[in-house]
Design a protein around this motif. Structure first.
Motif, PDB file in Angstrom:
ATOM      1  N   GLN A 281      10.603   7.633  -2.458  1.00 10.35           N
ATOM      2  CA  GLN A 281      10.832   7.526  -1.011  1.00 10.35           C
ATOM      3  C   GLN A 281      12.283   7.837  -0.664  1.00 10.35           C
ATOM      4  OE1 GLN A 281       9.392   4.138   1.205  1.00 10.35           O
ATOM      5  NE2 GLN A 281       7.859   3.682  -0.340  1.00 10.35           N
TER       6      GLN A 281
ATOM      7  N   GLN B  13      12.792  11.521  -0.866  1.00 13.27           N
ATOM      8  CA  GLN B  13      12.167  12.270   0.236  1.00 13.27           C
ATOM      9  C   GLN B  13      12.949  12.082   1.541  1.00 13.27           C
ATOM     10  OE1 GLN B  13       9.918  14.404  -0.137  1.00 13.27           O
ATOM     11  NE2 GLN B  13       9.069  13.910  -2.152  1.00 13.27           N
TER      12      GLN B  13
ATOM     13  N   MET C 174       9.630   3.718  -4.902  1.00  8.67           N
ATOM     14  CA  MET C 174      10.857   3.483  -4.122  1.00  8.67           C
ATOM     15  C   MET C 174      11.838   4.663  -4.267  1.00  8.67           C
ATOM     16  SD  MET C 174      12.830   1.307  -2.341  1.00  8.67           S
ATOM     17  CE  MET C 174      12.589  -0.427  -2.656  1.00  8.67           C
TER      18      MET C 174
ATOM     19  N   LEU D 128       5.079   5.029   9.496  1.00  5.28           N
ATOM     20  CA  LEU D 128       4.126   5.662   8.575  1.00  5.28           C
ATOM     21  C   LEU D 128       4.056   4.940   7.237  1.00  5.28           C
ATOM     22  CD1 LEU D 128       4.858   9.473   9.164  1.00  5.28           C
ATOM     23  CD2 LEU D 128       3.043   8.073  10.136  1.00  5.28           C
ATOM     24  N   GLY D 129       5.020   4.036   6.989  1.00  7.93           N
ATOM     25  CA  GLY D 129       4.947   3.247   5.764  1.00  7.93           C
ATOM     26  C   GLY D 129       6.151   3.352   4.853  1.00  7.93           C
ATOM     27  N   PHE D 130       7.137   4.178   5.241  1.00  9.21           N
ATOM     28  CA  PHE D 130       8.361   4.243   4.424  1.00  9.21           C
ATOM     29  C   PHE D 130       9.139   2.940   4.620  1.00  9.21           C
ATOM     30  CE2 PHE D 130       7.154   8.624   4.758  1.00  9.21           C
ATOM     31  CZ  PHE D 130       7.539   9.198   3.558  1.00  9.21           C
ATOM     32  N   GLY D 131       9.728   2.431   3.541  1.00 11.14           N
ATOM     33  CA  GLY D 131      10.392   1.136   3.602  1.00 11.14           C
ATOM     34  C   GLY D 131      11.791   1.199   4.203  1.00 11.14           C
TER      35      GLY D 131
ATOM     36  N   ARG E 102      18.337  17.953   5.299  1.00 11.30           N
ATOM     37  CA  ARG E 102      17.819  19.112   6.045  1.00 11.30           C
ATOM     38  C   ARG E 102      18.281  19.062   7.494  1.00 11.30           C
ATOM     39  NH1 ARG E 102      11.667  20.620   4.504  1.00 11.30           N
ATOM     40  NH2 ARG E 102      12.036  21.282   2.392  1.00 11.30           N
ATOM     41  N   ASN E 103      18.522  17.839   7.952  1.00 13.44           N
ATOM     42  CA  ASN E 103      18.984  17.646   9.326  1.00 13.44           C
ATOM     43  C   ASN E 103      20.454  17.985   9.498  1.00 13.44           C
ATOM     44  OD1 ASN E 103      17.693  16.773  11.703  1.00 13.44           O
ATOM     45  ND2 ASN E 103      16.815  15.082  10.557  1.00 13.44           N
TER      46      ASN E 103
ATOM     47  N   THR F 252       9.708   6.487  13.068  1.00 15.55           N
ATOM     48  CA  THR F 252       8.409   7.110  12.772  1.00 15.55           C
ATOM     49  C   THR F 252       8.100   7.016  11.280  1.00 15.55           C
ATOM     50  OG1 THR F 252       8.722   8.643  14.609  1.00 15.55           O
ATOM     51  CG2 THR F 252       7.060   9.231  12.975  1.00 15.55           C
ATOM     52  N   LEU F 253       9.127   7.319  10.473  1.00 15.05           N
ATOM     53  CA  LEU F 253       8.938   7.241   9.021  1.00 15.05           C
ATOM     54  C   LEU F 253       8.573   5.821   8.601  1.00 15.05           C
ATOM     55  CD1 LEU F 253      11.901   9.482   7.820  1.00 15.05           C
ATOM     56  CD2 LEU F 253       9.472   9.967   7.541  1.00 15.05           C
ATOM     57  N   ARG F 254       9.263   4.856   9.213  1.00 10.19           N
ATOM     58  CA  ARG F 254       8.977   3.459   8.861  1.00 10.19           C
ATOM     59  C   ARG F 254       7.571   3.060   9.336  1.00 10.19           C
ATOM     60  NH1 ARG F 254      13.428  -0.002  11.227  1.00 10.19           N
ATOM     61  NH2 ARG F 254      12.337  -1.658  10.121  1.00 10.19           N
TER      62      ARG F 254
ATOM     63  N   VAL G  31      14.397   7.687  16.469  1.00 10.41           N
ATOM     64  CA  VAL G  31      12.939   7.813  16.581  1.00 10.41           C
ATOM     65  C   VAL G  31      12.354   8.350  15.279  1.00 10.41           C
ATOM     66  CG1 VAL G  31      11.067   8.982  17.800  1.00 10.41           C
ATOM     67  CG2 VAL G  31      13.035   8.115  19.081  1.00 10.41           C
ATOM     68  N   GLU G  32      13.072   9.315  14.693  1.00  5.84           N
ATOM     69  CA  GLU G  32      12.603   9.917  13.435  1.00  5.84           C
ATOM     70  C   GLU G  32      12.497   8.857  12.339  1.00  5.84           C
ATOM     71  OE1 GLU G  32      14.637  12.933  10.405  1.00  5.84           O
ATOM     72  OE2 GLU G  32      14.483  13.694  12.453  1.00  5.84           O
TER      73      GLU G  32
ATOM     74  N   LEU H  47      15.163  14.782   3.782  1.00  6.91           N
ATOM     75  CA  LEU H  47      14.992  15.006   5.222  1.00  6.91           C
ATOM     76  C   LEU H  47      16.335  14.916   5.942  1.00  6.91           C
ATOM     77  CD1 LEU H  47      11.754  12.986   6.083  1.00  6.91           C
ATOM     78  CD2 LEU H  47      12.071  15.447   6.178  1.00  6.91           C
TER      79      LEU H  47
END
Lengths: 226, 386
Positions: free
Chosen positions: B4, B7, B1, B292-295, B14-15, B288-290, B284-285, B11
């Motif tokens: 995640q 990470q 957790m 892919l499996g991010f909680g 970085r944005n 997409t992360l969710r 959307v970003e 991100l």
């Protein structure tokens, strides 16, 4: 045993007081190693069906079992974890993160594993090599063509080695020649790497690459073509 | 957790460069709140410090019963003699406290300058008084020494100048410091001379006494109460100055919190707007992360952390502006005895930390709602960018 099994699946949405039935009475088995194309007019329920199989949505009625796992039994958190291990997603507009280079985009699903940084990088490089883009690892999405971006997205989808690839209009944003390249790549992944591929498409030429085609209309399966 | 959260937060950060304009709204908004809050509280803190620095536990002030300040107090020679004879009093100074209209340096408007006539024991009682320029006044002469704060605030009280007070010309012969306390806002003169010029022969406003021990204050208070000849009250200096500063300090603090609260509402809306925009731009970003499996929780945490970091930056900017812009800035205001009290803004470490805590609170509120929205959107809807 089928890798995907849907029993009496229905899906409806509520829009204000109106209930919209998107899928109705879907019974479907998809065998492991299949390359299935889902076709049908807009609003027929193709993407909704794909989302149910990918564990992004839950049916209103019925059961969805993927790889022996009944998705309805999983909590939201468990379902997210399950997706990360079992499903590779390919989207129409690639859905790459613009601030990350190709290598880091491909590595994303591996961040949810216990792999070391070095192993993550190695696996991502392997995935990029499979899609023929290992020389573009340091490029950001904005520096790649549409076809190259979709290849990176496919590399991201296969990097965690899932059994099932779920592709929503993977060629919908590409020209014919590039679309053919992407479809060939999906074919290779299906035949040579044993991935089961389920692809939603409007394009009959794209569907021709599949081993099976399913047609949906008004939320129901109307025809199965081999 | 935690991995995640790290990470996804990375991100988000970085944005940030692509959202520099909207993100700066949070920094500026919260920076403004913290800057104003810290500056106003620094004013209260400075005033309070100036007053409290004047007090010592072994010193007390004796005034007429019922008087709340020296200006409204009066004592006769008989009472002074009784108090001065007590064994618990090791030094005593009868003091005349009056105010006079003198032009301020800042805008030439007339303001109350506190004039204190003192006996020689006054310097023994207050060892913190030190002449830093010129010399002390000579008994019997119309000479004065001025506190550093008074010199900064008023015209005509610098060393070597003369000032007209009650048809008499006083020469300022020196400047003194008193550890930055309220005494520095006063001018001092010889008691007997001041009594004569200001026509208060024999009378004083109060007595300042040094006690054999801090505990003696209670003993003397009781003795004054029991003695029918005396209509006096004895108050410890700390307590006296605290009561003198409390009203104004409370007023300034209430004003500060009021202004900060109003500004905070604006800053919260700015933060909410910015973070909603940030989340919306990344719908959307995030989806997409969710997918892919991010909680959902790491998504919430990442948005909140981003808001907190921006708020912290704003808080640091606001605190820095308050510190470098206001710390040590000398101003004056009307004190408890209707005289101008000069004091320095005191931007203390505690105030800076307090300002940062406010910033974090605002960032938390501003980030939490957009974060919950980001994590709560159905993935399938969010993937379509809706």
């Amino acid at each position: 045993m089928p890798i995907v099994s849907l029993k009496e699946v229905a899906k409806s949405y509520r829009k204000g007081r109106e209930v919209i039935d998107v899928l109705d009475g879907i019974d479907l088995d998809i065998e492991e190693g299949d390359f299935l194309a889902l076709m049908g007019p807009s609003g027929s329920g193709k993407t909704t069906l794909l989302n149910l199989i990918g564990g992004l949505d839950n049916p209103t009625v019925g059961s969805v079992v993927v790889g022996g796992q009944a998705l309805g039994d999983l909590s939201g958190r468990a379902l997210a974890r399950w997706r990360s291990r079992n499903i590779g997603f390919v989207f129409q507009f690639y859905n790459l993160l613009p601030v990350l280079n190709a290598q880091r985009n491909v590595e994303l699903p591996l961040l949810l594993t216990n792999l070391s940084g070095a192993q993550r990088r190695k696996n991502a490089q392997t995935a990029l090599m499979i899609v023929g883009l290992d020389d573009r690892a340091s490029h950001k999405p904005g520096e790649l063509s549409g076809g190259q971006q979709q290849r990176v997205a496919i590399a991201r989808a296969i990097v965690a080695d899932p059994a099932l690839l779920v592709c929503d209009e993977p060629t919908g944003d590409l020209d014919r020649e590039t679309a053919e390249e992407i479809l060939d790549l999906l074919g290779i992944l299906n035949r040579e790497h044993g991935k089961t591929v389920i692809m939603v498409t409007h394009d009959p030429k794209a569907a021709d690459h599949a081993s099976h085609i399913l047609h949906l209309d008004k939320g129901q399966l109307v025809e199965q073509a081999a | 957790m935690i991995g995640q959260i790290f990470q996804i937060t990375l991100l988000s950060l970085r944005n940030l460069p692509s959202r520099l304009g909207s993100s700066s709204v949070i920094v500026v908004g919260i920076g403004g709140v913290v800057g104003v809050l810290v500056a106003i509280l620094a004013m209260a803190k400075g005033f309070e410090a100036s007053m409290s620095r004047a007090g010592q536990p072994d010193r007390a002030i004796v005034m007429r019963g019922g008087s709340t300040s020296e200006l409204s107090s009066g004592m006769g020679p008989g009472e002074m003699a009784v108090v001065g004879s007590w064994s618990e009093v090791t030094a005593a100074s009868g003091e005349l406290y009056i105010v006079a209209d003198v032009a301020k340096r800042s805008n030439q408007s007339l303001a109350n300058l506190a004039i204190r006539g003192v006996e020689q024991d006054a310097f023994e009682i207050r060892p913190e008084i030190s002449i830093v320029e010129g010399r002390s006044f000579v008994t019997g002469r119309t000479e004065m020494i001025a506190g550093r704060g008074a010199v900064a605030e008023f015209e005509g009280v610098e060393t070597g100048s003369t000032i007209e007070l009650r048809n008499s010309t006083w020469t300022i012969v020196g400047m003194f410091e008193a550890d930055g306390s309220v005494y520095e806002s006063e001018v001092w003169a010889d008691l007997a001379t001041a009594q004569s010029i200001f026509r208060r022969e024999g009378g004083v406003s109060s007595m300042r006494v040094r006690l054999a021990s801090p505990d003696a204050a209670d003993v003397l208070s009781q003795r004054m109460e029991d003695d029918p000849r005396l209509d006096l009250t004895l108050t410890g200096e700390n307590e006296y100055f605290k009561s003198q500063s409390q009203q104004l300090t409370t007023l300034i603090e209430t004003f500060g919190y009021g202004v900060a609260a109003i500004m905070a509402v604006g800053a919260i809306f700015a933060a909410l707007n910015t973070m909603y925009t940030a989340v919306s731009a990344r719908t959307v970003e995030i989806a997409t992360l969710r997918a892919l499996g991010f909680g959902g929780m790491p998504v919430v945490a990442s948005v909140v952390i981003e808001a907190l970091l921006l708020a912290l930056l704003g808080g640091a900017v606001g605190a820095a502006v308050a510190y470098f812009g206001f710390n040590g800035w000398t101003v004056s205001t009307l004190g408890g005895s209707f005289s101008q009290v000069a004091f320095d803004f005191a931007v203390t470490p505690e105030l800076l930390v307090f300002g940062i805590v406010w910033a974090v609170g605002l960032g938390l509120v501003g980030g939490l709602f957009p974060a919950v929205r980001a994590a709560g959107l159905p993935i399938t809807t969010a993937l379509r960018g809706e």
